[in-house]
Scaffold this active site. Structure first.
Site, PDB file in Angstrom:
ATOM      1  N   HIS A 138       0.824  -1.213   0.000  1.00  0.00           N
ATOM      2  CA  HIS A 138       0.000   0.000   0.000  1.00  0.00           C
ATOM      3  C   HIS A 138       0.855   1.258   0.000  1.00  0.00           C
ATOM      4  O   HIS A 138       1.988   1.257   0.468  1.00  0.00           O
ATOM      5  CB  HIS A 138      -1.044   0.006   1.132  1.00  0.00           C
ATOM      6  CG  HIS A 138      -0.526   0.287   2.513  1.00  0.00           C
ATOM      7  ND1 HIS A 138      -0.862  -0.492   3.600  1.00  0.00           N
ATOM      8  CD2 HIS A 138       0.259   1.273   3.008  1.00  0.00           C
ATOM      9  CE1 HIS A 138      -0.304   0.016   4.686  1.00  0.00           C
ATOM     10  NE2 HIS A 138       0.384   1.079   4.358  1.00  0.00           N
ATOM     11  N   GLU A 143      -5.109   0.637   0.175  1.00  0.00           N
ATOM     12  CA  GLU A 143      -4.924  -0.784   0.441  1.00  0.00           C
ATOM     13  C   GLU A 143      -5.152  -1.611  -0.826  1.00  0.00           C
ATOM     14  O   GLU A 143      -5.803  -1.141  -1.769  1.00  0.00           O
ATOM     15  CB  GLU A 143      -5.920  -1.218   1.521  1.00  0.00           C
ATOM     16  CG  GLU A 143      -5.685  -0.571   2.891  1.00  0.00           C
ATOM     17  CD  GLU A 143      -4.577  -1.243   3.690  1.00  0.00           C
ATOM     18  OE1 GLU A 143      -3.559  -1.668   3.103  1.00  0.00           O
ATOM     19  OE2 GLU A 143      -4.731  -1.334   4.923  1.00  0.00           O
TER      20      GLU A 143
END
Ligand code: GLP
Length: 241
Positions: A138, A143
Site C-alpha cells: 500500500h 490498500e
C-alpha cells in the site's frame, strides 16, 4: 523509474532528504507531499539538521500529508497530525497554516476529502511526494483492492496494516479500522515521487511493485508508470530485486 540502492537505511533516507532539500532551494514556495510511518523519520531528521545549519528555509513551503486515521483526536499520540508536528513541523520554520493533514474527524468525510484534493490543486499541485510502502504494497492508505481510487477517500484498513501498525498503539484493539487517504490519482499527479523503503520486511512489496503486474492488488505497482519516480532502497528492501 529510477532505483537507487544504498547500503543502509540511513543513506536511503538521507538521499530522500537531499532531493527534498534541493527542491526547497530551487523553488522556495514549493509544495511537498509528506508521509508518516517510521521509514521517513531519518529523512525528516536530516531536513531539520539542514534547516538548523541554515541551508534550508521552509517559510514559503506548503505541505500536504498523505493520510490520517479516522476517529482519533488530532492530539492522540498516534495521530498523523501529531506525528508530523513532533517529527518535522515543530522543528523547522514552516508556517503551521501552510501544513495540511487530512481531517480524520470531519462530520462529512466525503466533502472533506473532496476539499482536500481541491486544496492541493489550488496550491499548484505537489512538487515532490514522499511515500513509504506497506508490507502489502500500500501507498498512503491505499490498500490492496480491485481498482485504483483517484481522489482522497475513506479506506477500511486491512488486517495486515492493522497488524503492522499496532506497534504504535497500546493494543491492536486501539488501532482505528478506517483512515482517510490521498488517492492514487493525486499521488500520480505529483511532479516527482520518492518512495523510500527500508528493511527486509519491505522486500516482497518492493519486488511486487517493481516486477509484478501493474495491478491494484499491489497499489505501489502503478508508480512504474510515473515519469519521475525514485525508489530509494536499502539493501534489505532491495534484497529481492
Ligand atoms: C502506514 C502509512 C503509510 C506508510 C506505511 C509504512 O500505513 N499510512 O503511509 O508508508 O504505514 O509504515 P512504516 O514506514 O512504519 O513501515
Amino acid at each position: 523509474m529510477r532505483i537507487c540502492r544504498y547500503a543502509t537505511a540511513e543513506q536511503a533516507c538521507r538521499a530522500a532528504a537531499l532531493i527534498l532539500a534541493s527542491q526547497v532551494i530551487r523553488k522556495p514556495d514549493c509544495v511537498l507531499g509528506l508521509a508518516t510511518g517510521s521509514t521517513p523519520i531519518p529523512t525528516y531528521k536530516e531536513l531539520i539538521r539542514l534547516y538548523e545549519e541554515g541551508l534550508l528555509d521552509f517559510s514559503q513551503v506548503t505541505s500536504f500529508n498523505l493520510d490520517e486515521y479516522i476517529g482519533i483526536p488530532e492530539e492522540h499520540p498516534c495521530s498523523y497530525h501529531r506525528f508530523m508536528r513532533e517529527n518535522l513541523f515543530d522543528h523547522v520554520n514552516i508556517r503551521p497554516e501552510a501544513t495540511h493533514v487530512p481531517n480524520g474527524n470531519a462530520e462529512d468525510m466525503a466533502a472533506a476529502a473532496g476539499a482536500y484534493d481541491r486544496a492541493i490543486l489550488e496550491a499548484g499541485g505537489i512538487d515532490v511526494q514522499v511515500l513509504g510502502i506497506g508490507r502489502n504494497g500500500h501507498i498512503g492508505f491505499n490498500e490492496p483492492d480491485d481498482s485504483f481510487v483517484y481522489g482522497c477517500h475513506v479506506v477500511q484498513l486491512t488486517k495486515s496494516t492493522i497488524e503492522a501498525n499496532k506497534r504504535f498503539f497500546a493494543s491492536e484493539d486501539e488501532v482505528p479500522r478506517q483512515a482517510v487517504s490521498l488517492g492514487i490519482g493525486s499521488i500520480m499527479n505529483a511532479r516527482c515521487v520518492l518512495l523510500i523503503a527500508t528493511g527486509v520486511d519491505k522486500a516482497k512489496a518492493v519486488r511486487d511493485a517493481v516486477y509484478g503486474e501493474i495491478d491494484p492488488s499491489v497499489q505501489a505497482s502503478i508508480l512504474r508508470t510515473h515519469p519521475n519516480v525514485f525508489f530509494l532502497l536499502d539493501e534489505g528492501a532491495a534484497s529481492l530485486l
